[in-house]
Design an enzyme around this catalytic site. Structure first.
Site, PDB file in Angstrom:
ATOM      1  N   CYS B  33       7.550  -6.778  -4.082  1.00  0.00           N
ATOM      2  CA  CYS B  33       6.466  -5.731  -4.132  1.00  0.00           C
ATOM      3  C   CYS B  33       7.104  -4.686  -4.183  1.00  0.00           C
ATOM      4  CB  CYS B  33       5.053  -5.623  -3.697  1.00  0.00           C
ATOM      5  SG  CYS B  33       4.777  -5.559  -2.240  1.00  0.00           S
ATOM      6  N   ASP B  35       6.572  -3.861  -0.713  1.00  0.00           N
ATOM      7  CA  ASP B  35       6.053  -3.220   0.775  1.00  0.00           C
ATOM      8  C   ASP B  35       6.700  -3.405   1.561  1.00  0.00           C
ATOM      9  OD1 ASP B  35       4.350  -2.275  -1.464  1.00  0.00           O
ATOM     10  OD2 ASP B  35       2.525  -3.106  -0.623  1.00  0.00           O
ATOM     11  N   CYS B  59       1.162  -0.299  -1.079  1.00  0.00           N
ATOM     12  CA  CYS B  59      -0.014   0.112  -2.182  1.00  0.00           C
ATOM     13  C   CYS B  59      -1.896  -0.144  -1.158  1.00  0.00           C
ATOM     14  CB  CYS B  59      -0.483  -0.948  -2.317  1.00  0.00           C
ATOM     15  SG  CYS B  59      -1.383  -2.511  -1.915  1.00  0.00           S
ATOM     16  N   CYS B 103      -0.481  -8.905   1.041  1.00  0.00           N
ATOM     17  CA  CYS B 103      -1.077  -8.056   1.521  1.00  0.00           C
ATOM     18  C   CYS B 103      -1.449  -8.094   3.323  1.00  0.00           C
ATOM     19  CB  CYS B 103      -2.200  -6.575   1.396  1.00  0.00           C
ATOM     20  SG  CYS B 103      -1.190  -6.256  -0.103  1.00  0.00           S
TER      21      CYS B 103
END
Lengths: 391, 124
Positions: B33, B35, B59, B103
């Protein structure tokens, strides 16, 4: 309640007053089943016929019976890809499409692959354009169908549909285009552009949700989609959603009638927005083709600021935007479109789509840019990616 | 998509920013992703984490997880920080959407990498 600005018109639009007025009587006054023989049915049938005529006229179809109503753009794409591929399967089982299509097309192709079809997903250049030479190179003896979208939903790049359609016909192939984002953006003439099949949707052009249409040129083979009634020439059975059909017909008519005035307005808004953003925010990249693009959609990467976080901050300011396509907002991976265009993961992950509507004012844009300046700065101040560390 | 705790941490992260005198940093990135979480630690002579700060490109969930990770490791011995799990971070936030569980894993990775970085530095 604070200020609200809707910049997600490529996801969906409100239903315009003119369209709503067209629809309302169909709920309780002219409520017959358009398939019934009595006067109630005939009245409803007349409304459906008129909507079909309006769409046929707007896209210059030769005959109104070439328009088939569907539940929306996604159904139209599914039907076109699978229905045409199956109908021509005895001739060959190879399809050509692009790597930046909507998932309605891509996932339909994936399903066909499971059945033994083979699919070529053409690359695009960094502006999002399919190269005609790549199309020609991909054509094989067993190719039957080429499907390339008219306008990309994420970046707004306009493909060279007419040239690709002509090429398809040079090789005796069927050409389909997903024109969901193109209706109302520029004139679509299916005869001049040599389009054999074309998907359209209602709710992107101030029409209702849950309704779309597939244009299929007479003579092109397509398998039936839904059995169980003679509606839509027996190809898609089921009682016709008369109010939605009436709304779609009106929405397409208006969108095509008002192309010139709407596009002038959208272009002015878009240009003003880009100019303001460029003036006030550093380290941005505008994604998509610099010229060959629709006026309503702008895709910008705000380096070092993650797009979903930016979306959430803007949302708190009353501003609606999107990251990649709305159907994808649950997905982890960056947009397949931006990746196909060669964007780095960081840039793809920083990309926000702003899609404008016809009711926006200059002061709306001023407000959006003011909030963008604030929110981008905030995310950059806590970002793990630094100016020096950018790729 | 995000519960109130996650949104509150995202909007008012108490531990965002750089850390003066940091003597360890862990940078964890998610290849899928994109991140990236950078976790900065200030560890005293007894091996206690005096202060923790983060900088994150990600995010709202990644930012909230980073903030919680700092809270959870502060005051712990460096070794104890290795026991802080993604599950703890997840629980502290009152849960995350299935699509955002990674996350919390990313934040745990950042803690482990920061500790690793600390040991590497003191062994020199």
């Amino acid at each position: 309640m604070g200020r609200k600005v809707y910049l997600d018109n490529a996801a969906t639009t409100y239903v315009s007053g003119e369209v709503l007025s067209e629809m309302l009587p169909c709920f309780n006054a002219i409520y017959g089943n358009s398939n019934s023989l009595h006067s109630y049915g005939r009245d409803a049938s007349a409304i459906v016929d008129r909507a079909r005529d309006r769409i046929a006229h707007a896209i210059n179809a030769q005959k109104s019976n070439e328009i088939y109503f569907t539940s929306g753009g996604t159904e139209a794409d599914n039907w076109a890809i699978k229905g045409i591929a199956h109908a021509y399967a005895s001739k060959g089982k190879h399809i050509i499409t692009s790597s930046i299509e909507h998932h309605a097309v891509l996932d339909s192709c994936k399903e066909l692959e499971k059945e033994g079809f083979s699919v070529t997903y053409l690359p695009v250049d960094k502006t999002g354009l399919v190269n005609l030479a790549d199309v020609i190179h991909a054509i094989r003896k067993d190719t039957t169908l080429i499907s390339i979208m008219a306008v990309n939903n994420e970046v707004g790049t306009i493909q060279n549909i007419k040239a690709i359609a002509k090429t398809a016909h040079d090789y005796g192939l069927v050409f389909h285009t997903d024109a969901v984002q193109a209706v109302g953006a520029f004139r679509l003439d299916v005869q001049d552009m040599e389009i054999d099949a074309m998907s359209i949707s209602g709710h992107k052009i101030y029409g209702p949700k849950g309704i779309g249409a597939l244009y299929v040129k007479n003579g092109i083979l397509i398998d039936n989609l839904i059995d169980g009634g003679n509606q839509e020439r027996g190809k898609r059975g089921g009682t016709v959603n008369v109010p939605a059909v009436a709304g779609l017909g009106k929405a397409v008519e208006i969108a095509c009638r008002d192309i010139s005035i709407n596009q002038q307005k959208l272009k002015a808004i878009r240009d003003y927005f880009i100019k303001s953003v460029k003036e006030k925010i550093d380290y941005i990249q505008i994604n998509g083709h610099p010229q060959q693009k629709i006026n309503g959609t702008v895709n910008i990467s705000f380096e070092m600021a993650e797009a979903e976080s930016l979306l959430m901050l803007l949302d708190l300011d009353g501003i609606a935007v999107s990251t990649t396509s709305a159907c994808m907002s649950n997905a982890l991976e960056p947009s397949h479109v931006l990746r196909a265009m060669g964007l780095s993961d960081d840039l793809a992950q920083s990309a926000v789509r702003f899609s404008f509507g016809k009711n926006l004012s200059k002061s709306d844009i001023d407000y959006v840019v003011e909030m963008l300046v604030k929110d981008v700065a905030r995310l950059r101040s806590i970002s793990a990616i630094t100016k020096a560390g950018r790729k | 998509m995000y519960n109130q705790t996650v949104m509150a941490k995202f909007l008012r992260p108490e531990n965002a920013g750089t850390l003066r005198g940091a003597n360890a940093v862990g940078k964890a990135g998610n290849a899928t992703c994109g991140d990236v979480i950078k976790l900065y630690l200030l560890v005293d002579e007894e091996g206690v984490i005096e202060e923790a700060k983060f900088k994150t490109f990600g995010c709202p969930a990644s930012i909230a997880c980073s903030d919680v990770a700092c809270d959870l490791v502060r005051g712990l011995l460096v070794d104890e920080a290795l026991n802080v799990s993604s599950k703890e971070i997840y629980d502290e936030l009152g849960g995350l959407d299935d699509s955002r569980v990674y996350c919390s894993v990313l934040a745990e990775d950042a803690i482990k990498l920061a500790v690793e970085n600390y040991y590497k530095k003191i062994s020199k």
